[in-house]
Design a protein around this motif. Sequence first.
Motif, PDB file in Angstrom:
ATOM      1  N   VAL A 468     -28.817  -5.913   3.404  1.00  0.00           N
ATOM      2  CA  VAL A 468     -27.438  -5.463   3.606  1.00  0.00           C
ATOM      3  C   VAL A 468     -27.250  -5.199   5.093  1.00  0.00           C
ATOM      4  CG1 VAL A 468     -25.759  -3.649   3.169  1.00  0.00           C
ATOM      5  CG2 VAL A 468     -27.162  -4.507   1.302  1.00  0.00           C
ATOM      6  N   CYS A 469     -26.379  -5.977   5.714  1.00  0.00           N
ATOM      7  CA  CYS A 469     -26.054  -5.774   7.126  1.00  0.00           C
ATOM      8  C   CYS A 469     -24.834  -4.872   7.207  1.00  0.00           C
ATOM      9  CB  CYS A 469     -25.790  -7.108   7.816  1.00  0.00           C
ATOM     10  SG  CYS A 469     -25.427  -6.949   9.578  1.00  0.00           S
ATOM     11  N   GLU A 470     -24.995  -3.735   7.841  1.00  0.00           N
ATOM     12  CA  GLU A 470     -23.957  -2.713   7.838  1.00  0.00           C
ATOM     13  C   GLU A 470     -22.688  -3.188   8.521  1.00  0.00           C
ATOM     14  OE1 GLU A 470     -23.644   1.305  10.286  1.00  0.00           O
ATOM     15  OE2 GLU A 470     -25.030   1.471   8.595  1.00  0.00           O
ATOM     16  N   GLU A 471     -22.812  -3.773   9.701  1.00  0.00           N
ATOM     17  CA  GLU A 471     -21.613  -4.164  10.447  1.00  0.00           C
ATOM     18  C   GLU A 471     -20.902  -5.340   9.787  1.00  0.00           C
ATOM     19  OE1 GLU A 471     -22.177  -4.732  14.569  1.00  0.00           O
ATOM     20  OE2 GLU A 471     -22.761  -2.669  14.965  1.00  0.00           O
ATOM     21  N   GLU A 472     -21.621  -6.212   9.138  1.00  0.00           N
ATOM     22  CA  GLU A 472     -20.964  -7.295   8.410  1.00  0.00           C
ATOM     23  C   GLU A 472     -20.055  -6.752   7.324  1.00  0.00           C
ATOM     24  OE1 GLU A 472     -23.612 -11.383   8.554  1.00  0.00           O
ATOM     25  OE2 GLU A 472     -23.808 -10.035   6.857  1.00  0.00           O
ATOM     26  N   PHE A 473     -20.585  -5.901   6.475  1.00  0.00           N
ATOM     27  CA  PHE A 473     -19.792  -5.347   5.385  1.00  0.00           C
ATOM     28  C   PHE A 473     -18.681  -4.447   5.923  1.00  0.00           C
ATOM     29  CE2 PHE A 473     -23.395  -6.738   2.897  1.00  0.00           C
ATOM     30  CZ  PHE A 473     -22.833  -7.049   1.668  1.00  0.00           C
ATOM     31  N   LYS A 474     -18.974  -3.701   6.953  1.00  0.00           N
ATOM     32  CA  LYS A 474     -17.990  -2.748   7.463  1.00  0.00           C
ATOM     33  C   LYS A 474     -16.747  -3.463   7.989  1.00  0.00           C
ATOM     34  CE  LYS A 474     -18.788  -0.986  11.488  1.00  0.00           C
ATOM     35  NZ  LYS A 474     -19.388  -0.166  12.558  1.00  0.00           N
ATOM     36  N   TYR A 475     -16.940  -4.437   8.858  1.00  0.00           N
ATOM     37  CA  TYR A 475     -15.793  -5.095   9.460  1.00  0.00           C
ATOM     38  C   TYR A 475     -15.053  -5.965   8.451  1.00  0.00           C
ATOM     39  CZ  TYR A 475     -16.987  -3.572  14.167  1.00  0.00           C
ATOM     40  OH  TYR A 475     -17.223  -2.811  15.295  1.00  0.00           O
ATOM     41  N   ALA A 476     -15.764  -6.611   7.562  1.00  0.00           N
ATOM     42  CA  ALA A 476     -15.086  -7.400   6.542  1.00  0.00           C
ATOM     43  C   ALA A 476     -14.249  -6.522   5.621  1.00  0.00           C
ATOM     44  CB  ALA A 476     -16.101  -8.203   5.734  1.00  0.00           C
ATOM     45  N   ALA A 764     -17.233  -4.881  21.978  1.00  0.00           N
ATOM     46  CA  ALA A 764     -17.007  -6.085  21.181  1.00  0.00           C
ATOM     47  C   ALA A 764     -18.349  -6.596  20.680  1.00  0.00           C
ATOM     48  CB  ALA A 764     -16.289  -7.147  22.011  1.00  0.00           C
ATOM     49  N   GLY A 765     -18.870  -5.944  19.653  1.00  0.00           N
ATOM     50  CA  GLY A 765     -20.130  -6.373  19.073  1.00  0.00           C
ATOM     51  C   GLY A 765     -19.964  -7.629  18.241  1.00  0.00           C
ATOM     52  N   ASN A 766     -21.082  -8.205  17.885  1.00  0.00           N
ATOM     53  CA  ASN A 766     -21.036  -9.425  17.084  1.00  0.00           C
ATOM     54  C   ASN A 766     -20.460  -9.177  15.695  1.00  0.00           C
ATOM     55  OD1 ASN A 766     -22.207 -10.962  19.146  1.00  0.00           O
ATOM     56  ND2 ASN A 766     -24.278 -10.424  18.488  1.00  0.00           N
ATOM     57  N   GLY A 767     -20.565  -7.943  15.208  1.00  0.00           N
ATOM     58  CA  GLY A 767     -19.995  -7.649  13.900  1.00  0.00           C
ATOM     59  C   GLY A 767     -18.487  -7.744  13.875  1.00  0.00           C
ATOM     60  N   LEU A 768     -17.843  -7.574  15.032  1.00  0.00           N
ATOM     61  CA  LEU A 768     -16.382  -7.668  15.095  1.00  0.00           C
ATOM     62  C   LEU A 768     -15.903  -9.078  14.751  1.00  0.00           C
ATOM     63  CD1 LEU A 768     -14.024  -5.813  15.723  1.00  0.00           C
ATOM     64  CD2 LEU A 768     -14.148  -6.530  18.102  1.00  0.00           C
ATOM     65  N   TYR A 769     -16.781 -10.039  14.865  1.00  0.00           N
ATOM     66  CA  TYR A 769     -16.456 -11.417  14.469  1.00  0.00           C
ATOM     67  C   TYR A 769     -16.119 -11.488  12.979  1.00  0.00           C
ATOM     68  CZ  TYR A 769     -17.282 -16.429  13.652  1.00  0.00           C
ATOM     69  OH  TYR A 769     -17.172 -17.745  13.289  1.00  0.00           O
ATOM     70  N   ASN A 770     -16.778 -10.664  12.164  1.00  0.00           N
ATOM     71  CA  ASN A 770     -16.515 -10.648  10.726  1.00  0.00           C
ATOM     72  C   ASN A 770     -15.206  -9.957  10.382  1.00  0.00           C
ATOM     73  OD1 ASN A 770     -19.180 -11.708   9.456  1.00  0.00           O
ATOM     74  ND2 ASN A 770     -19.845 -10.238  10.988  1.00  0.00           N
ATOM     75  N   PHE A 771     -14.586  -9.284  11.330  1.00  0.00           N
ATOM     76  CA  PHE A 771     -13.245  -8.753  11.109  1.00  0.00           C
ATOM     77  C   PHE A 771     -12.198  -9.849  11.262  1.00  0.00           C
ATOM     78  CE2 PHE A 771      -9.286  -6.752  12.366  1.00  0.00           C
ATOM     79  CZ  PHE A 771      -9.205  -5.664  11.525  1.00  0.00           C
ATOM     80  N   ILE A 772     -12.438 -10.784  12.133  1.00  0.00           N
ATOM     81  CA  ILE A 772     -11.457 -11.836  12.417  1.00  0.00           C
ATOM     82  C   ILE A 772     -11.508 -12.929  11.361  1.00  0.00           C
ATOM     83  CG2 ILE A 772     -10.735 -13.534  14.142  1.00  0.00           C
ATOM     84  CD1 ILE A 772     -11.957 -11.721  16.267  1.00  0.00           C
ATOM     85  N   VAL A 773     -12.700 -13.299  10.929  1.00  0.00           N
ATOM     86  CA  VAL A 773     -12.847 -14.446  10.021  1.00  0.00           C
ATOM     87  C   VAL A 773     -12.085 -14.246   8.712  1.00  0.00           C
ATOM     88  CG1 VAL A 773     -14.527 -15.746   8.672  1.00  0.00           C
ATOM     89  CG2 VAL A 773     -14.993 -15.233  11.061  1.00  0.00           C
ATOM     90  N   PRO A 774     -12.193 -13.113   7.982  1.00  0.00           N
ATOM     91  CA  PRO A 774     -11.420 -12.995   6.730  1.00  0.00           C
ATOM     92  C   PRO A 774      -9.913 -13.042   6.942  1.00  0.00           C
ATOM     93  CG  PRO A 774     -13.182 -11.359   6.803  1.00  0.00           C
ATOM     94  CD  PRO A 774     -13.095 -11.947   8.170  1.00  0.00           C
ATOM     95  N   LEU A 775      -9.433 -12.604   8.106  1.00  0.00           N
ATOM     96  CA  LEU A 775      -7.996 -12.633   8.369  1.00  0.00           C
ATOM     97  C   LEU A 775      -7.513 -14.003   8.828  1.00  0.00           C
ATOM     98  CD1 LEU A 775      -7.587  -9.214  10.202  1.00  0.00           C
ATOM     99  CD2 LEU A 775      -7.172  -9.740   7.802  1.00  0.00           C
ATOM    100  N   PRO A 796     -15.007  -7.198  26.728  1.00  0.00           N
ATOM    101  CA  PRO A 796     -16.033  -8.017  26.058  1.00  0.00           C
ATOM    102  C   PRO A 796     -16.687  -8.986  27.038  1.00  0.00           C
ATOM    103  CG  PRO A 796     -13.851  -8.836  25.531  1.00  0.00           C
ATOM    104  CD  PRO A 796     -13.645  -7.582  26.332  1.00  0.00           C
ATOM    105  N   ASP A 797     -17.859  -9.446  26.676  1.00  0.00           N
ATOM    106  CA  ASP A 797     -18.545 -10.428  27.508  1.00  0.00           C
ATOM    107  C   ASP A 797     -18.087 -11.831  27.142  1.00  0.00           C
ATOM    108  OD1 ASP A 797     -19.646 -10.670  25.033  1.00  0.00           O
ATOM    109  OD2 ASP A 797     -21.685 -10.123  25.612  1.00  0.00           O
ATOM    110  N   ASN A 798     -18.486 -12.776  27.949  1.00  0.00           N
ATOM    111  CA  ASN A 798     -18.060 -14.165  27.744  1.00  0.00           C
ATOM    112  C   ASN A 798     -18.621 -14.756  26.453  1.00  0.00           C
ATOM    113  OD1 ASN A 798     -16.629 -14.087  30.142  1.00  0.00           O
ATOM    114  ND2 ASN A 798     -18.337 -14.910  31.354  1.00  0.00           N
ATOM    115  N   HIS A 799     -19.769 -14.269  26.034  1.00  0.00           N
ATOM    116  CA  HIS A 799     -20.356 -14.781  24.788  1.00  0.00           C
ATOM    117  C   HIS A 799     -19.451 -14.480  23.603  1.00  0.00           C
ATOM    118  CE1 HIS A 799     -23.366 -15.906  21.840  1.00  0.00           C
ATOM    119  NE2 HIS A 799     -23.256 -14.717  21.271  1.00  0.00           N
ATOM    120  N   PHE A 800     -18.883 -13.286  23.550  1.00  0.00           N
ATOM    121  CA  PHE A 800     -17.983 -12.935  22.456  1.00  0.00           C
ATOM    122  C   PHE A 800     -16.651 -13.672  22.598  1.00  0.00           C
ATOM    123  CE2 PHE A 800     -14.659 -10.183  20.677  1.00  0.00           C
ATOM    124  CZ  PHE A 800     -15.095 -10.093  19.367  1.00  0.00           C
ATOM    125  N   LEU A 801     -16.140 -13.789  23.813  1.00  0.00           N
ATOM    126  CA  LEU A 801     -14.886 -14.508  24.009  1.00  0.00           C
ATOM    127  C   LEU A 801     -15.012 -15.975  23.633  1.00  0.00           C
ATOM    128  CD1 LEU A 801     -13.711 -12.956  27.400  1.00  0.00           C
ATOM    129  CD2 LEU A 801     -12.961 -12.360  25.096  1.00  0.00           C
TER     130      LEU A 801
END
Length: 1179
Positions: A468-476, A764-775, A796-801
């Motif tokens: 169970v990845c906490e940030e994945e479930f949290k942001y989704a 802007a952590g990598n888990g924030l990516y899972n907030f955008i994908v479901p929307l 955010p850094d360029n990797h996240f952008l």
Amino acid sequence: MAGAKLTPSPSEIDPDVKTEATKTPEEPTWVNPLKPIRTMGSFGSDAGQRYQEEYSMDSTNAQVQVEFYVNENTFKERLKLFFIKNQRSSLRIRLFNFSLKLLTCALYVIRVALDDPEQVTGVPWLDCSPGSMFLLSVLLQVTVALISFLEAMLLTYLSYKGNIWEQMFQISFILEMINTVPFIITIFWPPLRNIFIPVFLNCWLAKCALENMINDLHRAIQRTHSAMFNQVLILICTLLCLVFTGACGIQHLERAGKNLTLFNSLYFCIVTFSTVGYGDVTPHIWPSQLLVVILICVALVVLPLQFEELAYLWMERQKSGGNYSRHRAQTEKHAVLCVSSLKIDLLMDFLNEFYAHPRLQDYYVVILCPTEMDIQVRRILQIPLWSQRVIYLQGSALKDTDLMRAKMDDAEACFILSSRNEVDRTAADHQTILRAWAVKDFAPNCPLYVQILKPENKFHVKFADHVVCEEEFKYAMLALNCVCPATSTLVTLLVHTSRGQEGQLSPEQWQRTYGRCSGNEVYHIRLCDSKFFGEYDGKSFTYASFHAHKKYGVCLIGVKREDNKSILLNPGPRHIMSAPDTCYYINITKEENSAFIFKQEEKDKKGMPVTGLYDAPSRLPVHSIIASMGTVAMDLQNPADPPEDCSKLTLPTENGAGSRRPSIAPVLEIADSSSILPCDLLSDQSEDETNHSDEEGSSVSDFVKGYPPNSPYIGSSPTLCHLLPQKASFCCLRLDKGCRHNSFEDAKAYGFKNKLIIVSAETAGNGLYNFIVPLRAYYRPRKELNPIVLLLDYPPDNHFLEAICCFPMVYFMAGTIDNLDNLLQCGIIYADNLVVVDKESTMSAEEDYMADAKTIVNVQTMFRLFPSLSIITELTHPSNMRFMQFRAKDCYSLALSKLEKIERDKGSNLAFMFRLPFAAGRVFSISMLDTLLYQSFVKDYMIPIARLLLGLDTTPGSGYLCAMKVTEEDLWIRTYGRLFQKLCSSSAEIPIGIYRTESHMFSSSEVRQDRDSPCSNSLERNNRRESWKEKTAQRNSTTSDQSEHPLLRKKSLQWARRLSRKNTKPPSRTERISQQRLNLYRRSERQELSELVKNRMKHLGLPTVGYDEMNDHQNTLSYVLINPPPDTMLELNDIVYIIRSDPLAGPDVPEDAAQGQSGGGGSRTRQDFGTETRDETHL
């Protein structure tokens, strides 16, 4: 002394070429003498030539055998290796020595027992009966003495380190000489055989040999060395040696006196050392009395030291927890919990959820934690309920010795939890990864349940059985909260074990209904073994789901084929049920704990007519549910299908005309293949069905469907999303600053058609990516995509952008929520939802539960400034949710606080469920999802189902979670059961719950006005009786309009007043004036806040029109009903959670059903929950 056969290197043949050999390690060992050797330098040339000449002299030898020794080539070293260093041989020597000492003591006892007491010489130091000693006894004693003497001399020689006097004056050496040398002398001088030799002193030598033997035993078998066991053994041996020495010494010395037997001497020693002192047996001569004095002095010195060491080790063992015995591990089942630090909340959540399942009642829980046990945890573990089943071990999972203490290789499961309160969450993940690796290395067959914090670290533990990845479930979950309100509450209730008894004694109807529906969980059963679904073999999934809910009240949500490991949520009518299928359903309890009572058979026997399901809304297919861990009794009124005219409803006329709305079509057993049309994978159904204007079409025509090209971390599930045809430039992602591509500097300038979704996060952590994908998932209609604004404390850094630049309408801005200018610039006036993510830097605090202080105060400020804004907040501690939207004068909130304490005292795992922010989905804590990992031990399908519901995984053919709103045009459907049939027959969608919002008065003035009413006292006196009558009358129904039940409203006010313990005296004139001043103060405070916001907007150059439209909708409450009964009446603005089938799997909607749906407002029913429904769901 094993030798090694190795090929000699040049440095071993000639030590002069050692340097050169080390410089050229690649030089081959085998050298051709006919080939010259190329070297560099004169020294290297000479050395190489000399090596070639010497090696060519004996080139016929194929190999040279070389034996290597580690300082063991001498005879002494070989003896030392055998007698001392080697563990197994040393153990055998010590065991032999221990046996010899015990043999000498036994021979002494036999010699004393065979003595003739009449032959007494009167001299205590002389042997009194030489004639009674048998020749065999003499030979045995002499032989044993000779062997012991030789062994002692050999060990002294081997342990000699330069000081002979140190070896000679050791107590063990002196005792050895006293007990062996006289026997050896008697071989050459027989008259000395009559002298007394204190052979019983060999018991002390046996004690030393036993201690050394135990140490060697632990080393030889590589077991954990238990200091507690050794100390207890030493203490027991010391007591035995003291008693045996005293008994033998007194017995021998008393030969010159009263001539005590050995048994009497033993009795005297035990009575004396136990401080009883009867006085019936006493020594009579001074040598024996002196011996007693010496033994008592020795006991007073030695025994307290032994007991002190034992007490110290006992205290240390209490801290470390001791060991979990191997015998218990092999005969009993246990699970291991590995944590960095154990807090009381974490412990109680784990224990309550783990032991909530009946099959786990006999399991033991072994906690392995590197820190010392906390005081609160120690108190909890001392409770008999937990002290018999929970074992705390202080140790590290990285040590094999500690894993052996916990018997990890015999454990049924190992739960490894991360410390989410650490400031550095990456470091916490690294510790979790190492623990998982250590456990997997030590016990490869032990099932692993791992909790990880950051998604980029998940692939390191992909070997675990469940992760169970906490940030994945949290942001989704936070993302779905914006489009499906209270998704966090829905999922939390599903993954918690509850009996559905919470709030059943409350006079509030919504609390009883909400509490009863919260007992629903996800269960599974094979179709061939099920009475719920067994009759639907060969029929479509949609047909089985509808009729199972109609007859049994269970909601079939998913299925898994026998030959496929993937779970499919709502696979649609194309899926034909078969006997080996595994069905996943939502119900108050599992089918195995259910009893079936068919009402139709009873009515047939009595000659009564059989009624259909929808003939009367007050009758339930599940008439009586006993929500407990035992049996659930279900009264099935009509197992057969209803008649055809049962679904034909007579509807009210419109505008005086006699027209009728279309009835609900029946659910087909097998989908008509002719009605299933091919589906374009990249088309948007919502846009194909409706015609947009050119202006609307131009705003979304640039979007395409595809998979995101860049993933920010390894292991993210690919999801088909709405994407931009070309990646946006990084400068265009900045919301508050213009660039050469556009000049917009605030959210108003962009002119968004839909409301914004603002996310406030620290980084802007990598888990924030899972907030955008479901929307931005492909099944979201393009016209309903909400712009997303990331309000970040740090850019955010360029990797996240690079990962988010392909998504449409996603922007970021640097700022914080405690800065009003930042909130206004990011468009909070035009936002529909504000998501406040818990910051990593504030997750830890010196005082417990203070980690959420800053977040709570900031959210409370925004709640006052923007009262109609839907704020979704993540907290570190769930207990702090009572401070969200806090009103100090709200009597209803105080009454809910009393109810929470009552439910907690009853042992409820969901005592916080009645808090209004949680019930409405406005607050969420990731620790609530810890139970998801715990439940996976019993329900291994919970994590895949949760990931499918939240959109983290997209399995082909599996549906997704969405929501629809009930409007006035949809109220003709009337009940939830008819809505179930409507959705299944028209669009093959499965409803799983309702999000209901009701009007409610929370102000304290209403309570005070009610206090003055003349009927308040009578209501208070008859509260219990009326509550029971109300509960009985509304047993099988849900909520109703508050205005239609004034008695219930009065009871609610009485309940709030009684639990809040307000004063029953009527308010005085001064109090009424104070209340009026308070109301004026509130109005002036609201105006002051409004002026503050408008002034800042004018200063920033923003229009104030949007802020004037924000109204305060605080007199409402919202809650979630999971799988309500079929006769639950639908209410206006109800939001229904539905699982829609996968659009990519092909349209599952028959043509006739679609035509019937378009005639009566059904198209409105099938729409996703849009942005226009947010203003009705505020607290």
